[in-house]
Design a protein around this motif. Structure first.
Motif, PDB file in Angstrom:
ATOM      1  N   PRO A  59      46.481  31.660  32.531  1.00 16.80           N
ATOM      2  CA  PRO A  59      46.241  32.994  31.960  1.00 16.80           C
ATOM      3  C   PRO A  59      47.544  33.714  31.581  1.00 16.80           C
ATOM      4  O   PRO A  59      47.632  34.333  30.525  1.00 16.80           O
ATOM      5  CB  PRO A  59      45.495  33.729  33.071  1.00 16.80           C
ATOM      6  CG  PRO A  59      44.779  32.639  33.818  1.00 16.80           C
ATOM      7  CD  PRO A  59      45.732  31.473  33.799  1.00 16.80           C
ATOM      8  N   LYS A  60      48.572  33.624  32.418  1.00 22.07           N
ATOM      9  CA  LYS A  60      49.875  34.238  32.099  1.00 22.07           C
ATOM     10  C   LYS A  60      50.492  33.566  30.872  1.00 22.07           C
ATOM     11  O   LYS A  60      51.089  34.224  30.022  1.00 22.07           O
ATOM     12  CB  LYS A  60      50.836  34.123  33.281  1.00 22.07           C
ATOM     13  CG  LYS A  60      50.432  34.919  34.478  1.00 22.07           C
ATOM     14  CD  LYS A  60      50.969  36.313  34.370  1.00 22.07           C
ATOM     15  CE  LYS A  60      50.678  37.021  35.685  1.00 22.07           C
ATOM     16  NZ  LYS A  60      51.210  38.353  35.713  1.00 22.07           N
ATOM     17  N   GLN A  62      48.851  32.219  28.418  1.00 23.48           N
ATOM     18  CA  GLN A  62      48.100  32.662  27.246  1.00 23.48           C
ATOM     19  C   GLN A  62      48.531  34.061  26.813  1.00 23.48           C
ATOM     20  O   GLN A  62      48.665  34.338  25.625  1.00 23.48           O
ATOM     21  CB  GLN A  62      46.594  32.633  27.522  1.00 23.48           C
ATOM     22  CG  GLN A  62      45.753  32.887  26.294  1.00 23.48           C
ATOM     23  CD  GLN A  62      45.992  31.866  25.195  1.00 23.48           C
ATOM     24  OE1 GLN A  62      45.844  30.676  25.410  1.00 23.48           O
ATOM     25  NE2 GLN A  62      46.371  32.319  24.023  1.00 23.48           N
ATOM     26  N   ILE A  63      48.783  34.922  27.787  1.00 27.31           N
ATOM     27  CA  ILE A  63      49.258  36.274  27.472  1.00 27.31           C
ATOM     28  C   ILE A  63      50.605  36.189  26.756  1.00 27.31           C
ATOM     29  O   ILE A  63      50.812  36.830  25.718  1.00 27.31           O
ATOM     30  CB  ILE A  63      49.364  37.134  28.757  1.00 27.31           C
ATOM     31  CG1 ILE A  63      47.965  37.449  29.296  1.00 27.31           C
ATOM     32  CG2 ILE A  63      50.163  38.414  28.501  1.00 27.31           C
ATOM     33  CD1 ILE A  63      47.959  38.056  30.684  1.00 27.31           C
ATOM     34  N   LEU A  64      51.525  35.378  27.289  1.00 23.44           N
ATOM     35  CA  LEU A  64      52.834  35.232  26.657  1.00 23.44           C
ATOM     36  C   LEU A  64      52.701  34.605  25.277  1.00 23.44           C
ATOM     37  O   LEU A  64      53.395  35.006  24.342  1.00 23.44           O
ATOM     38  CB  LEU A  64      53.772  34.398  27.531  1.00 23.44           C
ATOM     39  CG  LEU A  64      55.189  34.240  26.993  1.00 23.44           C
ATOM     40  CD1 LEU A  64      55.856  35.597  26.789  1.00 23.44           C
ATOM     41  CD2 LEU A  64      56.017  33.364  27.926  1.00 23.44           C
ATOM     42  N   ASN A  66      50.198  34.943  23.212  1.00 23.23           N
ATOM     43  CA  ASN A  66      49.715  35.995  22.304  1.00 23.23           C
ATOM     44  C   ASN A  66      50.870  36.891  21.847  1.00 23.23           C
ATOM     45  O   ASN A  66      50.975  37.213  20.662  1.00 23.23           O
ATOM     46  CB  ASN A  66      48.626  36.835  22.975  1.00 23.23           C
ATOM     47  CG  ASN A  66      47.356  36.046  23.211  1.00 23.23           C
ATOM     48  OD1 ASN A  66      47.113  35.024  22.582  1.00 23.23           O
ATOM     49  ND2 ASN A  66      46.545  36.507  24.147  1.00 23.23           N
ATOM     50  N   TYR A  67      51.728  37.278  22.783  1.00 22.79           N
ATOM     51  CA  TYR A  67      52.904  38.072  22.418  1.00 22.79           C
ATOM     52  C   TYR A  67      53.834  37.273  21.507  1.00 22.79           C
ATOM     53  O   TYR A  67      54.385  37.803  20.540  1.00 22.79           O
ATOM     54  CB  TYR A  67      53.670  38.545  23.656  1.00 22.79           C
ATOM     55  CG  TYR A  67      53.052  39.737  24.337  1.00 22.79           C
ATOM     56  CD1 TYR A  67      53.008  40.972  23.697  1.00 22.79           C
ATOM     57  CD2 TYR A  67      52.536  39.642  25.623  1.00 22.79           C
ATOM     58  CE1 TYR A  67      52.445  42.080  24.313  1.00 22.79           C
ATOM     59  CE2 TYR A  67      51.968  40.736  26.249  1.00 22.79           C
ATOM     60  CZ  TYR A  67      51.933  41.954  25.593  1.00 22.79           C
ATOM     61  OH  TYR A  67      51.379  43.055  26.213  1.00 22.79           O
TER      62      TYR A  67
END
Length: 98
Positions: A59-60, A62-64, A66-67
């Motif tokens: 999940p982390k 995927q967040i990175l 996206n950024y």
């Protein structure tokens, strides 16, 4: 973290494989592996779960990712603006008196 780290992350997430991402980026797989490991270490988070010969993004991660996609889009837009085909600015011509 630099632009190459972000490009590497996005390619690995998209392909789910270091080998396929390395092929796309014209890099050696060991170089990508090193970049990912250094990125994980510098951020202090695990970006991928290693499962046999496949990487699964956390999940982390995927967040990175996206950024990273947002940053890369903005970078591409800035490059397009700077490479515009229309001349702009003041054009001055100088000559010598004879």
């Amino acid at each position: 973290m630099d632009i190459q780290d972000l490009k590497t992350l996005v390619a690995v997430v998209e392909h789910g494989s270091i080998t396929l991402a390395a092929s796309e980026l014209n890099r050696v797989p060991s170089g990508l592996t090193t970049r990912i490991l250094q990125l994980e270490e510098s951020l202090g988070v695990q970006l991928f779960l290693r499962q046999k010969k496949r990487l699964v993004v956390t999940p982390k991660g995927q967040i990175l990712c996206n950024y990273a996609n947002q940053v890369l889009r903005i970078l591409e837009e800035a490059e397009r603006c700077m490479r515009g085909t229309e001349p702009s600015g003041r054009f001055r011509i100088g000559t010598m008196d004879s």
